[in-house]
Scaffold this active site. Structure first.
Site, PDB file in Angstrom:
ATOM      1  N   LYS A  87     -35.722 -17.574  55.274  1.00 14.40           N
ATOM      2  CA  LYS A  87     -34.855 -16.405  55.089  1.00 14.40           C
ATOM      3  C   LYS A  87     -34.229 -16.490  53.705  1.00 14.40           C
ATOM      4  O   LYS A  87     -33.600 -17.505  53.351  1.00 14.40           O
ATOM      5  CB  LYS A  87     -33.778 -16.419  56.178  1.00 14.40           C
ATOM      6  CG  LYS A  87     -33.253 -15.069  56.578  1.00 14.40           C
ATOM      7  CD  LYS A  87     -32.370 -15.221  57.806  1.00 14.40           C
ATOM      8  CE  LYS A  87     -31.766 -13.924  58.250  1.00 14.40           C
ATOM      9  NZ  LYS A  87     -30.777 -14.121  59.317  1.00 14.40           N
TER      10      LYS A  87
HETATM   11  O1  G3P Z   1     -28.383 -12.744  61.080  1.00 19.50           O
HETATM   12  C1  G3P Z   1     -27.880 -11.712  60.320  1.00 19.50           C
HETATM   13  C2  G3P Z   1     -27.108 -10.652  61.059  1.00 19.50           C
HETATM   14  O2  G3P Z   1     -27.729 -10.348  62.265  1.00 19.50           O
HETATM   15  C3  G3P Z   1     -25.630 -10.888  61.160  1.00 19.50           C
HETATM   16  O3  G3P Z   1     -25.015 -10.093  62.122  1.00 19.50           O
HETATM   17  O4  G3P Z   1     -23.065  -9.435  63.495  1.00 19.50           O
HETATM   18  O5  G3P Z   1     -22.761 -11.109  61.637  1.00 19.50           O
HETATM   19  O6  G3P Z   1     -23.157  -8.712  61.132  1.00 19.50           O
HETATM   20  P1  G3P Z   1     -23.403  -9.820  62.096  1.00 19.50           P
END
Ligand code: G3P
Length: 218
Positions: A87
């Protein structure tokens, strides 16, 4: 649509896997830190542990922000397991690194995508996945799902092989709307996946079936 779980929590990954609908896992440095995983050795063995639970791709994020650092870190991560996808953030160095990884047979997930332009560049560099952050755009009164729609149109126009991995999915309606739009994958929390099952008529209908069955049995 493929279902990934967005966590580094092994118990939640096992629970999602046991449902029989899990296609992969995404992690990020914040999710690893949340599980108290720190230090090179612990991080590596945690990724291997995740790969041993799930039969599918596992995104492991680089911490370096410069091209050389991303390459050396990404090579180490990719060597951990055949299902690891490196990633990489949507920056200039990140795009250069994605091109390098693509040319060297290492699969990538371009993360922190907040615009169609970033997704277009990532596809041109050969990213296996792009991760547009739906929830974080919604958080700032923008429209995360509209970004998924735009990327879908662009990728279909040119037949890019990059898969749209809708990330920062927060709830069940995000999942359903991503499926309607045609996102290839969604990654979200276990609660959102299990939330898809919730319906009061299912609960009351099942209770009625069981009550009638018990009555008939005498
Ligand atoms: O893994 C990246 C993403 O899914 C993060 O999600 O909920 O922290 O905005 P969030």
């Amino acid at each position: 649509m493929k279902f990934f779980i967005d966590t580094a929590n092994l118990e939640q990954i096992r629970e999602a896997q046991s449902l029989g609908v899990l296609d992969g896992v995404t992690t990020n440095p914040s999710l690893m830190a949340k599980e108290g995983i720190s230090g090179d050795a612990a991080v590596k063995s945690h990724y291997v542990a995740i790969c041993e639970i799930v039969e599918g791709d596992v995104s492991a994020e680089v911490i370096s922000t410069d091209f050389d650092g991303m390459i050396s870190e990404g090579r180490i991560l990719a060597d951990l397991h055949a299902n690891i996808v490196v990633k990489v953030p949507a920056t200039a160095d990140g795009i250069r690194a994605i091109r390098w990884f693509t040319d060297n047979g290492i699969r990538t997930n371009c993360t922190l995508i907040f615009s169609a332009g970033q997704a277009l560049l990532a596809a041109k560099a050969g990213a296996s996945y792009v991760s547009p952050f739906v929830g974080r755009l919604d958080d700032i009164s923008s429209d995360g799902l509209q970004l998924i729609e735009k990327i879908r149109v662009i990728y279909d126009n040119y037949d890019y092989g990059t898969e749209i991995l809708a990330a920062s999915v927060r709830h069940t309606m995000h999942i359903i709307e991503c499926a309607e739009i045609g996102a290839d994958i969604m990654t979200g929390p276990l609660s959102a996946i299990k939330g898809l099952l919730k319906h009061p008529l299912t609960d009351s209908g099942l209770a009625q079936f069981l009550a009638d069955h018990a009555k008939a049995k005498g």
